[in-house]
Write a protein that holds these residues in place. Structure first.
Motif, mmCIF file in Angstrom:
data_model
loop_
_atom_site.group_PDB
_atom_site.id
_atom_site.type_symbol
_atom_site.label_atom_id
_atom_site.label_comp_id
_atom_site.label_asym_id
_atom_site.label_seq_id
_atom_site.Cartn_x
_atom_site.Cartn_y
_atom_site.Cartn_z
ATOM 1 N N LEU A 121 0.824 -1.208 0.000
ATOM 2 C CA LEU A 121 0.000 0.000 0.000
ATOM 3 C C LEU A 121 0.860 1.260 0.000
ATOM 4 O O LEU A 121 0.550 2.249 -0.682
ATOM 5 C CB LEU A 121 -0.928 -0.005 1.216
ATOM 6 C CG LEU A 121 -1.968 1.117 1.273
ATOM 7 C CD1 LEU A 121 -2.948 0.979 0.121
ATOM 8 C CD2 LEU A 121 -2.717 1.078 2.604
ATOM 9 N N THR A 122 1.962 1.240 0.741
ATOM 10 C CA THR A 122 2.861 2.398 0.791
ATOM 11 C C THR A 122 3.478 2.671 -0.572
ATOM 12 O O THR A 122 3.530 3.821 -1.031
ATOM 13 C CB THR A 122 3.961 2.169 1.840
ATOM 14 O OG1 THR A 122 3.361 1.941 3.117
ATOM 15 C CG2 THR A 122 4.879 3.372 1.935
ATOM 16 N N TRP A 123 3.952 1.621 -1.246
ATOM 17 C CA TRP A 123 4.517 1.817 -2.573
ATOM 18 C C TRP A 123 3.457 2.292 -3.558
ATOM 19 O O TRP A 123 3.735 3.140 -4.431
ATOM 20 C CB TRP A 123 5.151 0.534 -3.079
ATOM 21 C CG TRP A 123 6.606 0.402 -2.796
ATOM 22 C CD1 TRP A 123 7.232 -0.551 -2.043
ATOM 23 C CD2 TRP A 123 7.650 1.266 -3.271
ATOM 24 N NE1 TRP A 123 8.580 -0.344 -2.016
ATOM 25 C CE2 TRP A 123 8.879 0.766 -2.760
ATOM 26 C CE3 TRP A 123 7.675 2.410 -4.063
ATOM 27 C CZ2 TRP A 123 10.101 1.372 -3.038
ATOM 28 C CZ3 TRP A 123 8.891 3.018 -4.330
ATOM 29 C CH2 TRP A 123 10.078 2.509 -3.824
ATOM 30 N N ALA A 124 2.238 1.741 -3.467
ATOM 31 C CA ALA A 124 1.174 2.178 -4.372
ATOM 32 C C ALA A 124 0.887 3.666 -4.192
ATOM 33 O O ALA A 124 0.704 4.402 -5.175
ATOM 34 C CB ALA A 124 -0.082 1.348 -4.126
ATOM 35 N N TRP A 125 0.843 4.105 -2.935
ATOM 36 C CA TRP A 125 0.609 5.527 -2.664
ATOM 37 C C TRP A 125 1.738 6.370 -3.240
ATOM 38 O O TRP A 125 1.502 7.405 -3.870
ATOM 39 C CB TRP A 125 0.496 5.745 -1.152
ATOM 40 C CG TRP A 125 0.489 7.199 -0.774
ATOM 41 C CD1 TRP A 125 -0.573 8.049 -0.750
ATOM 42 C CD2 TRP A 125 1.635 7.971 -0.385
ATOM 43 N NE1 TRP A 125 -0.174 9.307 -0.374
ATOM 44 C CE2 TRP A 125 1.172 9.294 -0.152
ATOM 45 C CE3 TRP A 125 2.989 7.681 -0.224
ATOM 46 C CZ2 TRP A 125 2.035 10.318 0.245
ATOM 47 C CZ3 TRP A 125 3.848 8.696 0.162
ATOM 48 C CH2 TRP A 125 3.368 9.999 0.390
ATOM 49 N N TYR A 126 2.988 5.938 -3.036
ATOM 50 C CA TYR A 126 4.121 6.733 -3.503
ATOM 51 C C TYR A 126 4.158 6.799 -5.028
ATOM 52 O O TYR A 126 4.367 7.870 -5.611
ATOM 53 C CB TYR A 126 5.430 6.151 -2.973
ATOM 54 C CG TYR A 126 6.643 6.918 -3.456
ATOM 55 C CD1 TYR A 126 6.989 8.134 -2.876
ATOM 56 C CD2 TYR A 126 7.411 6.442 -4.520
ATOM 57 C CE1 TYR A 126 8.089 8.855 -3.331
ATOM 58 C CE2 TYR A 126 8.506 7.148 -4.974
ATOM 59 C CZ TYR A 126 8.839 8.361 -4.379
ATOM 60 O OH TYR A 126 9.901 9.071 -4.838
ATOM 61 N N LEU A 127 3.962 5.666 -5.700
ATOM 62 C CA LEU A 127 4.009 5.643 -7.154
ATOM 63 C C LEU A 127 2.896 6.487 -7.767
ATOM 64 O O LEU A 127 3.055 7.077 -8.843
ATOM 65 C CB LEU A 127 3.914 4.210 -7.665
ATOM 66 C CG LEU A 127 5.119 3.319 -7.347
ATOM 67 C CD1 LEU A 127 4.811 1.867 -7.727
ATOM 68 C CD2 LEU A 127 6.366 3.791 -8.061
ATOM 69 N N HIS A 128 1.770 6.556 -7.077
ATOM 70 C CA HIS A 128 0.650 7.348 -7.577
ATOM 71 C C HIS A 128 0.860 8.841 -7.358
ATOM 72 O O HIS A 128 0.437 9.672 -8.181
ATOM 73 C CB HIS A 128 -0.653 6.913 -6.884
ATOM 74 C CG HIS A 128 -1.851 7.700 -7.327
ATOM 75 N ND1 HIS A 128 -2.430 7.536 -8.569
ATOM 76 C CD2 HIS A 128 -2.575 8.673 -6.700
ATOM 77 C CE1 HIS A 128 -3.454 8.350 -8.690
ATOM 78 N NE2 HIS A 128 -3.569 9.050 -7.573
ATOM 79 N N ASN A 129 1.568 9.218 -6.272
ATOM 80 C CA ASN A 129 1.689 10.623 -5.897
ATOM 81 C C ASN A 129 3.055 11.222 -6.129
ATOM 82 O O ASN A 129 3.264 12.398 -5.839
ATOM 83 C CB ASN A 129 1.325 10.794 -4.426
ATOM 84 C CG ASN A 129 -0.132 10.518 -4.150
ATOM 85 O OD1 ASN A 129 -1.000 11.334 -4.419
ATOM 86 N ND2 ASN A 129 -0.410 9.340 -3.622
ATOM 87 N N GLN A 130 4.021 10.432 -6.620
ATOM 88 C CA GLN A 130 5.361 10.959 -6.773
ATOM 89 C C GLN A 130 5.366 12.096 -7.795
ATOM 90 O O GLN A 130 4.634 12.047 -8.786
ATOM 91 C CB GLN A 130 6.322 9.854 -7.224
ATOM 92 C CG GLN A 130 5.993 9.311 -8.594
ATOM 93 C CD GLN A 130 7.202 8.766 -9.290
ATOM 94 O OE1 GLN A 130 8.313 9.052 -8.887
ATOM 95 N NE2 GLN A 130 7.007 8.011 -10.350
ATOM 96 N N PRO A 131 6.181 13.130 -7.574
ATOM 97 C CA PRO A 131 6.255 14.221 -8.538
ATOM 98 C C PRO A 131 6.930 13.782 -9.822
ATOM 99 O O PRO A 131 7.832 12.922 -9.812
ATOM 100 C CB PRO A 131 7.111 15.275 -7.817
ATOM 101 C CG PRO A 131 7.905 14.486 -6.836
ATOM 102 C CD PRO A 131 7.027 13.351 -6.404
ATOM 103 N N SER A 132 6.463 14.274 -10.930
ATOM 104 C CA SER A 132 7.068 13.926 -12.217
ATOM 105 C C SER A 132 8.435 14.594 -12.352
ATOM 106 O O SER A 132 8.726 15.602 -11.727
ATOM 107 C CB SER A 132 6.156 14.375 -13.358
ATOM 108 O OG SER A 132 6.018 15.787 -13.370
ATOM 109 N N ARG A 133 9.277 14.033 -13.226
ATOM 110 C CA ARG A 133 10.622 14.571 -13.404
ATOM 111 C C ARG A 133 10.578 15.964 -14.031
ATOM 112 O O ARG A 133 11.443 16.787 -13.813
ATOM 113 C CB ARG A 133 11.460 13.634 -14.260
ATOM 114 C CG ARG A 133 11.778 12.311 -13.559
ATOM 115 C CD ARG A 133 12.878 11.581 -14.268
ATOM 116 N NE ARG A 133 13.284 10.388 -13.540
ATOM 117 C CZ ARG A 133 14.346 9.661 -13.866
ATOM 118 N NH1 ARG A 133 15.095 10.017 -14.879
ATOM 119 N NH2 ARG A 133 14.656 8.600 -13.157
#
Length: 313
Positions: free
Chosen positions: A299-311
């Motif tokens: 769940l933590t990785w899913a949240w991060y991958l969904h909300n990470q800032p784009s390059r």
């Protein structure tokens, strides 16, 4: 203690809800890439429910077997390629506790894969697992192709001959005996030079592939044997097989190489999330707490991958 030991919730429902989020988000089309393995969560205490003495793969070597007390967990992960490239991630989508004198690790793995197939009846699966799970190839898993290791001394055969007219007696189930994989690796012909992506790095390898019958493990269908060789001779030959006869040697080697993501998952859940540390001993507590650590990791990785800032930002 109450939440894990006596709480009115079910692990199966949690995994189904999580899989319903992860699979459409990270594998919306095509076969779903999965990895499978088991790991030991070290525990102590005489009254730890579900704990037993198991072989500790992390501390054992080829000449010395080390055992440890703890929970033996069979885990299925969804392989996800992160947007920054490199080694893939392994996000857990199902976990089962292996208990002594009950279902085997193969039985538990089969049950989880059939459960996933029932949850997603329209999807196909591409599974990678180590040699301990090679026998899953003969269990008729629904819409699932398996890639695993093959024994160096495996008894291999040509496919049974196709007969055009009926003869007395049952038809042959296997063709003539072939050399072992290790003997086949000594052949000087049929090798191809490949450039592979292994764990985010480009490497050069030689590969030999051939369809055949591994009768002891998969008696009813042909498999594709793939031998991978380091052209510099620094690493020993690797022997893989897959039930997907349409796969190329490159796909087989890269798929098995990506299985290392589940090993990283085990390390991170134990060392960074403290999955082995919850102070619960009774009832469903130990099993639930350990599985919940994997659930929170995904769940933590899913949240991060969904909300990470784009390059670009």
């Amino acid at each position: 203690h109450w939440f894990f030991g006596r709480g009115a919730w079910r692990l199966a429902q949690l995994w189904r809800e999580l899989a319903a989020v992860l699979i459409p988000a990270f594998s919306p089309q095509g076969p779903v890439p999965l990895d499978l393995d088991d790991t030991l969560f070290h525990k102590s205490g005489r009254h730890m429910h579900g704990a037993a003495w198991w072989r500790d793969a992390g501390r054992s070597t080829g000449t010395r077997v080390v055992h440890g007390l703890g929970l033996n967990l069979v885990v299925v992960t969804l392989r996800v390629q992160p947007p920054w490239g490199g080694e893939p991630l392994g996000l857990p989508i199902n976990v089962r506790l292996h208990r002594k004198k009950e279902l085997t690790t193969l039985d538990l793995a089969e049950a989880m894969l059939r459960e996933l197939a029932a949850w997603f009846p329209e999807r196909c699966w591409r599974l990678a697992a180590d040699g301990a799970y090679a026998s899953l190839a003969k269990r008729g898993l629904p819409r699932c192709e398996l890639t695993s290791r093959m024994r160096r001394d495996a008894a291999l055969y040509e496919l049974p001959p196709q007969t055009r007219r009926a003869k007395r007696g049952r038809p042959r189930k296997k063709g003539r005996r072939l050399p072992t994989p290790q003997a086949l690796a000594k052949t000087g012909s049929g090798w191809k030079r490949l450039t592979l992506n292994l764990r985010g790095k480009r490497v050069r390898r030689l590969a030999y592939s051939r369809q055949m019958l591994w009768y002891e493990v998969c008696p009813d269908r042909a498999v594709l044997l793939v031998i991978c060789r380091d052209p510099e001779g620094k690493a020993p030959d690797d022997f893989f097989f897959t039930t997907d006869l349409t796969a190329t040697a490159t796909q087989v080697i890269e798929q098995y190489g990506g299985r290392w993501s589940i090993e990283d998952t085990f390390k991170n859940v134990k060392q960074h999330l403290g999955g082995q540390d919850p102070q619960v001993w009774k009832g469903q507590g130990p099993e639930r707490a350990s599985a919940f650590a994997f659930w929170m990791y995904a769940l933590t990785w899913a949240w991060y991958l969904h909300n990470q800032p784009s390059r670009s930002s």
